[in-house]
Scaffold this active site. Structure first.
Site, PDB file in Angstrom:
ATOM      1  CG  ASN A 151      48.053  43.720  73.249  1.00 37.97           C
ATOM      2  OD1 ASN A 151      47.258  42.881  72.799  1.00 37.97           O
ATOM      3  ND2 ASN A 151      49.063  43.378  74.026  1.00 37.97           N
TER       4      ASN A 151
ATOM      5  NE  ARG B 245      57.783  37.860  63.163  1.00 37.50           N
ATOM      6  CZ  ARG B 245      57.071  37.177  64.062  1.00 37.50           C
ATOM      7  NH1 ARG B 245      55.851  37.552  64.374  1.00 37.50           N
ATOM      8  NH2 ARG B 245      57.569  36.124  64.645  1.00 37.50           N
TER       9      ARG B 245
ATOM     10  CG  MET C  98      47.587  34.483  70.663  1.00 34.31           C
ATOM     11  SD  MET C  98      47.828  35.578  72.101  1.00 34.31           S
ATOM     12  CE  MET C  98      48.990  34.590  73.049  1.00 34.31           C
TER      13      MET C  98
ATOM     14  CD  GLU D 172      42.378  39.306  79.933  1.00 31.21           C
ATOM     15  OE1 GLU D 172      42.329  39.459  78.695  1.00 31.21           O
ATOM     16  OE2 GLU D 172      42.984  38.362  80.467  1.00 31.21           O
TER      17      GLU D 172
ATOM     18  CG  LEU E 237      51.496  42.979  64.977  1.00 34.71           C
ATOM     19  CD1 LEU E 237      50.452  43.960  65.481  1.00 34.71           C
ATOM     20  CD2 LEU E 237      51.148  42.503  63.561  1.00 34.71           C
TER      21      LEU E 237
ATOM     22  CG  HIS F 263      50.146  41.560  78.498  1.00 35.01           C
ATOM     23  ND1 HIS F 263      50.685  40.632  77.625  1.00 35.01           N
ATOM     24  CD2 HIS F 263      50.756  41.370  79.687  1.00 35.01           C
ATOM     25  CE1 HIS F 263      51.605  39.923  78.268  1.00 35.01           C
ATOM     26  NE2 HIS F 263      51.671  40.358  79.514  1.00 35.01           N
TER      27      HIS F 263
END
Ligand code: GAR
Length: 204
Positions: free
Chosen positions: A112, A70, A95, A179, A98, A114
């Site tokens: 973000n 990562r 997706m 959204e 972090l 959601h």
């Protein structure tokens, strides 16, 4: 005429990019307080990349699968973003979780979207879980990203009714149009300074 400096904004995606497209289109307006300068995907096959290219927005791919871990992926991502001198970063169907190392570099500057009314249903499979819980209301949230997943300060929310016969698919599809409206509104609030981290969304 007053002159506003538009906030230089990047978008991270992993897939089809309807929220990305809504942000790009909103930012085409002269008086929108942000400009979209780059779209970065962690997958080369993300459909959103073609949409961004078609709109003349610079695109980059940082393939998460190609990195050992990562942190290596995130170092490459940070290196890719740096030359764009971004003020703000929007996650739009991105997706990958972090790490705090990355998130802390963007404190108060990363948003973000959601697909639930946070703090209800952080994580994945939100539409299934709303139906399983028997709720009559669902929704979406734009929030500041903090190291804890889907837990940062809320910027804006929209709610929709759960209808009899709804499936995860019908619910997801109906929510998506909300959204796509909510995210450009939320980015405008942050880019204009109307909402400041870690302020509440109603503190305009
Ligand atoms: C959207 O529903 C977004 O809320 C969700 O993925 C979809 C992306 O669609 N995001 C998450 O679940 C984040 N964990 P899009 O690619 O068309 O914007």
């Amino acid at each position: 005429m007053t002159h506003h400096t538009k906030k230089r904004t990047g978008i991270l995606i992993s897939g089809r990019g309807t929220n990305m497209k809504a942000l790009i289109e909103a930012a085409e307006a002269r008086d929108y307080p942000a400009e979209i300068v780059v779209v970065v995907s962690n997958r080369a096959d993300a459909g959103g990349l073609d949409i961004a290219r078609g709109k003349g927005v610079a695109t980059e791919v940082v393939p998460s699968k190609a990195f050992a871990d990562r942190l290596e992926f995130e170092r490459a991502l940070a290196d890719t973003l740096r030359p764009h001198a971004l003020d703000l970063l929007c996650l739009a169907g991105f997706m990958r979780v972090l790490t705090p190392w990355f998130v802390e570099q963007w404190q108060g500057r990363m948003l973000n979207i959601h697909p639930s009314l946070l703090p209800l249903f952080p994580g994945t499979h939100t539409h299934e879980r709303v139906l399983e819980a028997g709720l009559k209301t669902h929704g979406c949230t734009v929030h500041f990203v903090t190291p804890q997943l889907d837990a940062g300060p809320v910027i804006a929310q929209a709610s929709i009714a759960v209808e009899p016969g709804d499936t995860p698919e019908t619910l997801a599809a109906r929510l998506l149009t909300f959204e796509n409206r909510l995210y450009p509104e939320a980015l405008a609030k942050v880019a204009s300074g109307a909402v400041q981290y870690p302020g509440r969304a109603d503190s305009s």
